[in-house]
Design a protein around this motif. Structure first.
Motif, mmCIF file in Angstrom:
data_model
loop_
_atom_site.group_PDB
_atom_site.id
_atom_site.type_symbol
_atom_site.label_atom_id
_atom_site.label_comp_id
_atom_site.label_asym_id
_atom_site.label_seq_id
_atom_site.Cartn_x
_atom_site.Cartn_y
_atom_site.Cartn_z
ATOM 1 N N ASP A 287 0.805 -1.229 0.000
ATOM 2 C CA ASP A 287 0.000 0.000 0.000
ATOM 3 C C ASP A 287 0.833 1.272 0.000
ATOM 4 O O ASP A 287 0.438 2.274 -0.601
ATOM 5 N N ARG A 288 1.965 1.263 0.674
ATOM 6 C CA ARG A 288 2.744 2.489 0.829
ATOM 7 C C ARG A 288 3.851 2.525 -0.221
ATOM 8 O O ARG A 288 4.744 1.662 -0.229
ATOM 9 N N PRO A 289 3.834 3.516 -1.124
ATOM 10 C CA PRO A 289 4.811 3.549 -2.221
ATOM 11 C C PRO A 289 6.264 3.499 -1.769
ATOM 12 O O PRO A 289 7.094 2.867 -2.421
ATOM 13 N N LEU A 290 6.579 4.157 -0.644
ATOM 14 C CA LEU A 290 7.946 4.165 -0.154
ATOM 15 C C LEU A 290 8.436 2.751 0.152
ATOM 16 O O LEU A 290 9.614 2.431 -0.032
ATOM 17 N N HIS A 439 12.130 -7.821 12.725
ATOM 18 C CA HIS A 439 11.525 -7.272 13.941
ATOM 19 C C HIS A 439 12.044 -5.851 14.201
ATOM 20 O O HIS A 439 13.208 -5.546 13.973
ATOM 21 N N ALA A 440 11.148 -4.992 14.705
ATOM 22 C CA ALA A 440 11.559 -3.644 15.107
ATOM 23 C C ALA A 440 12.670 -3.747 16.157
ATOM 24 O O ALA A 440 12.754 -4.739 16.873
ATOM 25 N N PRO A 441 13.547 -2.759 16.249
ATOM 26 C CA PRO A 441 13.504 -1.434 15.610
ATOM 27 C C PRO A 441 14.252 -1.351 14.270
ATOM 28 O O PRO A 441 14.581 -0.260 13.831
ATOM 29 N N TRP A 442 14.567 -2.522 13.680
ATOM 30 C CA TRP A 442 15.219 -2.536 12.370
ATOM 31 C C TRP A 442 16.534 -1.756 12.357
ATOM 32 O O TRP A 442 16.812 -0.967 11.445
ATOM 33 N N SER A 480 11.508 3.469 7.751
ATOM 34 C CA SER A 480 10.793 2.818 6.653
ATOM 35 C C SER A 480 11.726 2.060 5.723
ATOM 36 O O SER A 480 11.449 0.921 5.325
ATOM 37 N N ASN A 481 12.844 2.675 5.359
ATOM 38 C CA ASN A 481 13.763 2.015 4.435
ATOM 39 C C ASN A 481 14.376 0.765 5.070
ATOM 40 O O ASN A 481 14.474 -0.290 4.438
ATOM 41 N N GLN A 515 0.933 -5.802 10.931
ATOM 42 C CA GLN A 515 1.527 -4.616 10.338
ATOM 43 C C GLN A 515 2.686 -4.128 11.217
ATOM 44 O O GLN A 515 2.719 -4.386 12.421
ATOM 45 N N PRO A 516 3.648 -3.408 10.634
ATOM 46 C CA PRO A 516 4.707 -2.812 11.464
ATOM 47 C C PRO A 516 4.173 -1.625 12.253
ATOM 48 O O PRO A 516 2.990 -1.284 12.178
#
Length: 587
Positions: A287-290, A439-442, A480-481, A515-516
């Motif tokens: 859904d999110r282009p980025l 897993h977060a926090p990436w 996000s990246n 979802q993240p």
């Protein structure tokens, strides 16, 4: 006559400097004394309003929290009444007020954290028991000196907040004994009261299907009272037995449905079944282009490479029972067919011990294996998943470094389980993996190792640095990246693993748990997770197509979607044969 001395004095005064440093200081001091009272009153009023209104760390309009709070207005009215009768507020009432303001602040922060990460309000009954787990999570992912400093800092902040609240209340109480301050306060309240009928309020709605209804931030033109928020907590606590009865009845309904199904899984023909659950793999990658700019090219490689090796692929989106975290709720939903939305319901599952997906496979003659590399210790609580074997952190013998939150790279995990389980295979396998490199926090992503045979005990990762990102639990806005690359990493690991090591007609299922974090989804409240099914045997993919799965890796994300809880019953229904043919589950 005394005119001459008087004239001389006037002449001397005219020729003298108009001021001296001492005189200026005296004038400034007088002005400060005159302004200190009004300034202190205004600051105390603004500070107390901020304590009550501020939703940090949730998003909010700039400076809106300085609007008069209904709670602060009520407290100030009490001060006015006491001042009119020349009475001081009793000390115990003052202490109660300080506690009330601190409670408000803690509850607002808890709501901000929950809403930001999980798109739901904090619930004391359900969420407070998770506080030790929350602390353990930070302790295991933050350097210990920084963790200790953060704990001391938190205690210092609470102490300072209590003291400043005490001083602000005292300043306001003293000021409101004077008529001028009472008049000024009355004018402010009157202005906001007159503006209230013109303040538009959006309709209340739930921010997600499983969220507690979010309260309005404004009551007219005033900041809403914390009483409404506390009333929600009290109402839930008062009706906890009804909530429990409803959840117990839901568990019973699913158990009754399963009892009417012959879960023999005969249509699988004894082929292995792999279930890979990718941490934080949500529909936002599409859904999110980025995010999709990074992930969709890997979708194409995944589909192309495995199609060349004879695999057919179908995909769909299912709605997870959690958002942004608490993966164990999604795993419980997947395992039991019961939509598990909170810790309270999870404990009910432990008590009920319902039939699980692993038990269904075991009953069909499968060896069931649970792979959870991030489980560092076995829980003393009774397990309800009922796998015959499991791999936790200590079972891997991993000799490499950790990468962010993940205790070991997912490539090492899937390879070690393959080496151990496939070498001693005597019956068909049902393997469920919880992959955690995403897993977060990436903050740290492991490297891919081209030569699988070099993985061994994982010590190779001591010589192969990964990719570091400047992310932390408190700074996920720019993650996000890093998140997208972690999903690409897991998909690439699975693409290589499936293509290199699955040579038969095994059924492979790849899905996300939730979802993240909402900072990564850009506040998208959708709870969908992608589900991909793969096999060389088209008869294994056909039942999924019949349920709305589309060809390839890219699923339609437009809702509504079935819940994740439907996956278990649908799988058992579609691959089991009863006395009169296949038994249909829920669509």
């Amino acid at each position: 006559m005394h005119t001459e001395p008087a004239a001389a004095e006037l002449a001397d005064a005219a020729s003298a400097p108009t001021s001296t440093p001492g005189l200026w200081q005296a004038r400034l001091h007088d002005k400060w004394l005159a302004a200190r009272g009004p300034l202190g009153f205004v600051l105390s009023f603004g500070f107390l309003n901020a304590v009550m209104n501020d939703r940090y760390p949730a998003r909010q309009p700039a400076l809106w929290y300085l609007l008069p709070s209904l709670d602060v207005v009520a407290v100030f009215v009490m001060f006015v009444v006491c001042g009119a009768f020349q009475k001081h507020v009793p000390r115990f009432v003052h202490a109660v007020l300080i506690g009330w303001f601190l409670l408000s602040r803690v509850l607002r922060v808890a709501d901000g954290i929950e809403m930001g990460a999980y798109y739901r309000n904090f619930n004391t009954v359900v969420d407070f028991p998770l506080l030790p787990e929350f602390i353990r999570l930070f302790y295991s992912t933050v350097p210990h000196p920084r963790f200790a400093f953060a704990c001391l800092g938190l205690l210092a902040v609470l102490g300072l907040l209590g003291y400043v609240t005490h001083r602000a209340l005292r300043v306001a109480e003293e000021a409101l004994t004077a008529p001028s301050y009472v008049r000024a306060f009355s004018v402010v309240v009157a202005v906001f009261a007159l503006a209230s009928p013109f303040e538009w309020q959006p309709p209340r709605e739930k921010s997600s299907p499983f969220a507690v209804e979010d309260e309005r931030r404004l009551s007219g033109a005033f900041g809403s009272s914390i009483f409404a928020r506390v009333a929600t907590e009290l109402d839930f606590a008062a009706n906890i037995y009804g909530y429990k009865a409803d959840k117990v009845a839901g568990i019973a309904r699913v158990q009754k449905q399963l009892a009417q199904m012959p879960p023999n899984l005969n249509k699988l023909g004894g082929q292995n079944v792999y279930l890979f659950v990718i941490e934080s793999y949500g529909q936002s990658v599409v859904d999110r282009p980025l995010l999709s700019a990074e992930v969709l090219p890997e979708y194409q490689r995944f589909e192309r490479d495995l199609s060349l090796k004879g695999f057919q692929i179908a995909s769909r989106v299912l709605d997870s029972s959690t958002y942004g975290g608490r993966s164990w709720l999604a795993h419980a939903t997947l395992s039991t067919g019961v939509r598990t939305v909170d810790q309270f319901q999870l404990e009910l599952l432990r008590v009920a011990q319902p039939k699980t997906l692993a038990q269904a496979f075991a009953g069909a003659g499968y060896r069931t294996v649970l792979v959870q590399p991030a489980t560092r210790r076995e829980s003393p609580l009774k397990d309800f998943h009922h796998f015959q074997n499991h791999y936790y952190t200590k079972d891997f013998g991993y000799s490499g470094p950790e990468f962010g939150w993940s205790s070991m790279p997912d490539q090492f995990v899937v390879d070690l389980v393959r080496r151990r389980e496939m070498s001693q295979r005597k019956e068909p396998l049902f393997l469920e993996y919880a992959l955690t490199s995403s897993h977060a926090p990436w903050s740290d992503l492991p490297p891919l190792v081209d030569d699988w045979s070099a993985l061994a005990d994982g010590s190779i990762y001591n010589r192969k640095p990964g990719t570091h990102f400047e992310n932390s639990w408190l700074e996920l806005g720019g993650a996000s990246n890093a998140y997208a690359q972690s999903i690409v990493y897991d998909l690439e690991v699975l693409r290589r693993y499936i293509g290199d090591f699955i040579a038969d007609d095994s059924l492979v299922i790849v899905l996300g748990d939730h979802q993240p974090h909402s900072e990564v989804t850009d506040q998208n409240p959708a709870t969908g997770v992608p589900v991909h099914v793969l096999s060389r045997n088209s008869a294994f993919i056909d039942p999924f197509r019949a349920r709305g799965y589309t060809a390839g890796m890219l699923a339609r994300t437009a809702g509504p979607h079935p819940g994740l809880e439907t996956f278990m019953t649908d799988l058992l229904a579609d691959f089991s044969v009863g006395p009169s043919g296949p038994v249909r589950g829920r669509d």
